[in-house]
Design a protein around this motif. Structure first.
Motif, PDB file in Angstrom:
ATOM      1  N   LEU A   1    -141.224  93.200 142.022  1.00 25.59           N
ATOM      2  CA  LEU A   1    -140.138  92.311 141.617  1.00 25.59           C
ATOM      3  C   LEU A   1    -139.582  91.580 142.828  1.00 25.59           C
ATOM      4  N   PRO A   2    -139.038  90.381 142.619  1.00 29.92           N
ATOM      5  CA  PRO A   2    -138.303  89.721 143.701  1.00 29.92           C
ATOM      6  C   PRO A   2    -136.928  90.358 143.874  1.00 29.92           C
TER       7      PRO A   2
ATOM      8  N   GLY B   1    -116.203  70.276 155.468  1.00 27.06           N
ATOM      9  CA  GLY B   1    -116.050  70.916 154.170  1.00 27.06           C
ATOM     10  C   GLY B   1    -117.335  71.282 153.483  1.00 27.06           C
ATOM     11  N   THR B   2    -118.471  70.917 154.067  1.00 31.38           N
ATOM     12  CA  THR B   2    -119.757  71.256 153.452  1.00 31.38           C
ATOM     13  C   THR B   2    -119.970  72.771 153.496  1.00 31.38           C
ATOM     14  N   VAL B   3    -120.398  73.340 152.373  1.00 36.67           N
ATOM     15  CA  VAL B   3    -120.686  74.776 152.292  1.00 36.67           C
ATOM     16  C   VAL B   3    -122.181  74.982 152.512  1.00 36.67           C
ATOM     17  N   HIS B   4    -122.530  75.686 153.584  1.00 39.41           N
ATOM     18  CA  HIS B   4    -123.927  75.978 153.904  1.00 39.41           C
ATOM     19  C   HIS B   4    -124.248  77.411 153.489  1.00 39.41           C
ATOM     20  N   VAL B   5    -125.375  77.562 152.813  1.00 42.49           N
ATOM     21  CA  VAL B   5    -125.751  78.863 152.267  1.00 42.49           C
ATOM     22  C   VAL B   5    -127.208  79.160 152.617  1.00 42.49           C
ATOM     23  N   THR B   6    -127.471  80.398 153.092  1.00 43.56           N
ATOM     24  CA  THR B   6    -128.842  80.878 153.297  1.00 43.56           C
ATOM     25  C   THR B   6    -129.173  81.885 152.216  1.00 43.56           C
ATOM     26  N   ILE B   7    -130.279  81.642 151.508  1.00 41.42           N
ATOM     27  CA  ILE B   7    -130.717  82.525 150.427  1.00 41.42           C
ATOM     28  C   ILE B   7    -131.967  83.258 150.885  1.00 41.42           C
ATOM     29  N   HIS B   8    -132.001  84.559 150.656  1.00 40.53           N
ATOM     30  CA  HIS B   8    -133.131  85.399 151.049  1.00 40.53           C
ATOM     31  C   HIS B   8    -133.832  85.923 149.805  1.00 40.53           C
ATOM     32  N   ASN B   9    -135.128  86.138 149.938  1.00 39.82           N
ATOM     33  CA  ASN B   9    -135.860  86.960 148.982  1.00 39.82           C
ATOM     34  C   ASN B   9    -136.346  88.167 149.760  1.00 39.82           C
ATOM     35  N   ILE B  10    -135.748  89.319 149.508  1.00 36.50           N
ATOM     36  CA  ILE B  10    -136.123  90.530 150.242  1.00 36.50           C
ATOM     37  C   ILE B  10    -136.933  91.472 149.350  1.00 36.50           C
ATOM     38  N   GLY B  11    -137.479  90.925 148.246  1.00 35.19           N
ATOM     39  CA  GLY B  11    -138.235  91.747 147.308  1.00 35.19           C
ATOM     40  C   GLY B  11    -139.719  91.744 147.590  1.00 35.19           C
TER      41      GLY B  11
ATOM     42  N   THR C   1    -127.133  74.004 142.249  1.00 42.18           N
ATOM     43  CA  THR C   1    -128.366  73.419 142.755  1.00 42.18           C
ATOM     44  C   THR C   1    -129.486  74.397 142.450  1.00 42.18           C
ATOM     45  N   GLN C   2    -130.726  73.993 142.688  1.00 36.99           N
ATOM     46  CA  GLN C   2    -131.858  74.855 142.328  1.00 36.99           C
ATOM     47  C   GLN C   2    -132.901  74.832 143.432  1.00 36.99           C
ATOM     48  N   ILE C   3    -133.475  76.007 143.673  1.00 32.95           N
ATOM     49  CA  ILE C   3    -134.607  76.161 144.588  1.00 32.95           C
ATOM     50  C   ILE C   3    -135.843  76.400 143.729  1.00 32.95           C
ATOM     51  N   ASP C   4    -136.868  75.602 143.946  1.00 32.26           N
ATOM     52  CA  ASP C   4    -138.059  75.708 143.095  1.00 32.26           C
ATOM     53  C   ASP C   4    -138.708  77.081 143.207  1.00 32.26           C
ATOM     54  N   SER C   5    -138.879  77.566 144.435  1.00 35.99           N
ATOM     55  CA  SER C   5    -139.518  78.872 144.624  1.00 35.99           C
ATOM     56  C   SER C   5    -139.158  79.427 145.995  1.00 35.99           C
ATOM     57  N   LEU C   6    -139.266  80.717 146.103  1.00 38.01           N
ATOM     58  CA  LEU C   6    -139.023  81.404 147.376  1.00 38.01           C
ATOM     59  C   LEU C   6    -139.964  82.598 147.449  1.00 38.01           C
ATOM     60  N   ASN C   7    -140.863  82.570 148.433  1.00 40.34           N
ATOM     61  CA  ASN C   7    -141.851  83.629 148.562  1.00 40.34           C
ATOM     62  C   ASN C   7    -141.194  84.960 148.928  1.00 40.34           C
ATOM     63  N   ALA C   8    -141.985  86.016 148.827  1.00 36.61           N
ATOM     64  CA  ALA C   8    -141.517  87.367 149.159  1.00 36.61           C
ATOM     65  C   ALA C   8    -142.085  87.807 150.501  1.00 36.61           C
ATOM     66  N   PRO C   9    -141.407  88.717 151.187  1.00 37.53           N
ATOM     67  CA  PRO C   9    -141.931  89.231 152.458  1.00 37.53           C
ATOM     68  C   PRO C   9    -143.094  90.208 152.288  1.00 37.53           C
ATOM     69  N   HIS C  10    -143.366  90.594 151.074  1.00 42.93           N
ATOM     70  CA  HIS C  10    -144.521  91.469 150.810  1.00 42.93           C
ATOM     71  C   HIS C  10    -145.682  90.604 150.354  1.00 42.93           C
TER      72      HIS C  10
END
Length: 727
Positions: free
Chosen positions: A626-627, A642-652, A674-683
């Motif tokens: 699973l992700p 005022g811009t909000v910066h965000v880092t999204i991780h996939n740790i699955g 907003t939407q992120i199309d895809s985010l790979n996994a570290p495995h």
């Protein structure tokens, strides 16, 4: 100084100095060695003045003054010297050392003074009073003062008109003096015990260590003589008695020896409290007492005791305590590893604690994997472990490529690697480190083998084991693990394995196992130590937990499950009056969808043996991998505009697609998405996977937050790491 003598005239005792040679019989072997040194003189003090006409000149460089046999118990407030001197220079410098009469290897007090003489061609008297930390003299003690002159001259002894003398001013308040003495006297013993508690030469020589009959001073003997010296004057001094017990009377430091555990302590408890609950509560309190003491003294840099060394390291020994709801311990262990990283000792994947040998570095590596469980879903903690796995996997792959070219089998990190003599220690340890990190990561991802079912069939045996651990851990044992500061491998926890097995249902890794976190349940949001827990059965479809609340009011806690597979579960609660692991009646029953790491709030009524019974009624199919979308406290920032910066991780362990990221107001209203199309996994690449997004929304409402997958459309390993409040 004349005022010192005048103020204490009624408490002053002086002994004239004599040139009488010291003898082995009077002063013992230590003095005999000193007399053999050409630069030393031994000058005894005598009770009566020497005969007239026996004036003696002693050259001054280094000289030792000894008091007579006292045959008394004396509290000394100050030490006085009256010296008749013929100096070589008009200005000289004198170092005065007062040795501890009970422990002569120790300097009790010392000082340098500058002496201005009026002439050098005639004897002149000087008077000195040393206002020391109060000293206690027993009948077998000698007052011992060392004098060292920069230039020197001649000390005149035996002059009846101006006798050189050693003296004391007795204390006006023995009770105050004895307290000061005990505190100061114990310092060398305590310091020596911290660094050398397990080395006691008298165990090998068979000698009996006393202050009257001794063969050595210094080194490990300091930790024996200090408490013995105090007990001569305060026979019931609590700290001295503890050190005497730990140093001279116990085989294993800390715990009472098995043979000394005879009579059970009387523990107050309600009549209906099951034995396992009675002794688990006492065992938990002992562990918590030690951990709380250590955690409260954690250094600002995150280290314990003396710093970054495996012998100053305690998270592994008390690994189960954070899972029992001790949040301070959990945060402390995390701060410890943050400190190692901040100091670049454990940094960018590599562990470089020097000068520890490679084998002991694995203590840090193997235990750091626990941080993934203490900080479930924290992307920074998991990616830190990921970097180590990546680094050491690369090292081992290089080693195994070279081994393959020689026809040798690869290293895997298994214990069997240590039998491969053609592999260096560093290569073997690198493989172990790789295995440690990979195993913890795979356990979080759910890709390790399932642990064997956990079952406790003999509750009396569990109670007996916990009782035995409690009986062995008396006040002296707790002192050794706290104020005694045993900071080596003895920090193994008190009854650690049986406490974890009973209260958590399984095991927490010692070094590394196929399933490093094999527990079935952990506990959070609980402030009381009065809740005893017994996990009697656990597998991936069933969980049975007994709870006993010793308090007179209900206790609430949060139960987190670690083994249950995804599914719908019937959860029944009620009393278990005969403590057989079966409900006598159902007080509450509900059906919930649960999976690994899910939580359940629990309320336990007062002084009742309460049973929780989880049974899967229908499974829910989920992919093997699973992700896990995650956002940490450091992953959200607001720029000046005022811009909000965000880092999204996939740790699955699997990629995630169509990831919705939303700004949500405090009232639940979506401000922007907003939407992120895809985010790979570290495995299985072992490389961190992150993506950044930005929100242009200005003037955000207070307590707005960033939320990942707000509709829970993506199946994940852990759902509690999907949002962060914007600071």
């Amino acid at each position: 100084p004349s005022d010192v003598y005048a103020q204490a005239a009624d408490r002053r005792i002086t002994w004239p100095l004599s040139a009488e040679p010291a003898s082995v019989e009077r002063y013992g072997p230590a003095v005999q060695k000193l007399t053999a040194r050409r630069d030393r003189n031994i000058v005894p003090a005598v009770r009566n003045a020497p005969a007239a006409g026996s004036v003696t000149l002693l050259p001054l460089t280094s000289i030792n003054l000894f008091g007579p046999d006292l045959h008394t118990d004396m509290a000394v407030d100050a030490v006085t010297l009256r010296l008749l001197l013929k100096p070589m220079r008009e200005t000289d410098y004198l170092r005065i050392r007062l040795r501890d009469p009970a422990n002569p290897s120790r300097i009790w007090a010392q000082t340098w003074i500058k002496v201005a003489f009026t002439k050098t061609d005639a004897p002149q008297p000087i008077n000195i009073a040393l206002d020391i930390i109060d000293l206690m003299l027993a009948s077998e003690d000698r007052l011992w003062v060392e004098l060292l002159w920069r230039h020197g001259g001649e000390l005149i002894v035996g002059d009846k008109a101006q006798p050189s003398a050693l003296g004391v001013i007795q204390s006006a308040d023995r009770a105050v003096s004895v307290v000061q003495y005990a505190q100061h006297e114990l310092l060398p013993g305590r310091s020596q015990y911290i660094k050398e508690y397990n080395y006691r030469p008298w165990r090998f020589t068979g000698e009996t260590v006393t202050t009257q009959n001794w063969s050595n001073f210094g080194g490990p003997y300091d930790m024996a003589y200090s408490p013995l010296a105090v007990l001569r004057h305060i026979p019931r001094h609590p700290v001295a008695a503890i050190y005497k017990e730990l140093v001279l009377d116990r085989v294993w430091p800390g715990a009472k020896d098995d043979g000394d555990v005879r009579d059970a302590q009387a523990i107050l408890a309600p009549a209906n409290a099951p034995p396992w609950a009675v002794w688990e509560r006492e065992l938990y309190k002992l562990n918590r007492q030690v951990v709380d003491w250590i955690v409260s003294r954690q250094r600002d840099d995150g280290m314990f005791w003396g710093g970054a060394n495996d012998d100053c390291f305690i998270p592994l020994g008390y690994a189960g305590i954070p899972f029992l709801g001790e949040d301070e311990a959990r945060a402390s262990w995390l701060r410890y590893y943050d400190g190692l990283e901040a100091m670049h000792i454990f940094y960018d994947g590599y562990c470089d604690i020097w000068p520890i040998d490679p084998l002991h570095i694995t203590d840090f590596i193997g235990s750091r994997g626990l941080m993934l469980s203490y900080a479930l879903g924290d992307p920074r903690v998991l990616e830190r472990e990921l970097r180590t796995a990546e680094r050491y996997t690369e090292k081992v792959q290089q080693t195994n490529a070279a081994r393959a070219s020689k026809g040798l089998v690869p290293l895997t990190g298994d214990r069997a690697d240590r039998e491969k003599s053609e592999a260096s220690l560093v290569e073997q340890v690198e493989a172990e480190i790789m295995d440690y990190s990979l195993t913890h990561l795979r356990a979080y991802w759910g890709l390790t083998p399932k642990p064997e079912p956990h079952a406790i069939t003999d509750r009396e045996d569990v109670a007996r084991q916990m009782m035995h651990a409690v009986q062995q851990t008396d006040k002296a044992a707790v002192f050794a693990l706290t104020e005694g500061m045993i900071h080596t491998d003895n920090q193994r926890g008190i009854g650690r394995d049986i406490l974890i097995n009973a209260a958590l249902g399984g095991r927490v890794q010692g070094r590394v196992e196929p399933y490093p976190i094999g527990i079935a349940a952990s506990w959070e949001d609980i402030a009381s130590a009065d809740l005893a827990r017994l996990v009697s059965y656990a597998d991936d479809k069933r969980l049975v937990v007994n709870l006993y609340n010793f308090a007179e009011t209900p206790v609430t806690a949060t139960l987190r499950v670690w083994r249950l597979a995804s599914g719908v579960y019937s959860i029944a609660q009620g009393p278990d009056l005969n403590d057989d692991g079966e409900l006598d009646s159902v007080a509450r029953e509900e059906s919930l969808q649960l999976s690994r790491f899910a939580t359940l709030p629990v309320t336990v009524p007062p002084q009742t043996n309460w049973l929780l019974h989880f049974e899967q009624t229908s499974p829910i199919d989920v992919p093997d991998a699973l992700p896990d979308l995650a956002i940490g406290p450091d992953d959200v920032s607001v720029a000046n505009d005022g811009t909000v910066h965000v880092t999204i991780h996939n740790i699955g362990a699997a990629p995630a697609e169509a990831i919705v990221v939303a700004l949500i107001a405090d009232d639940g209203t979506a401000i922007e998405t907003t939407q992120i199309d895809s985010l790979n996994a570290p495995h299985p690449t072992l490389q961190a996977q992150r993506k950044d997004v930005a929100f242009q929304t200005k003037n955000l409402p207070e307590n707005s937050r960033v939320v990942l997958d707000p509709e829970n459309a993506i199946q994940e390993i852990f759902e509690e790491n999907n949002q962060q409040t914007i600071q």
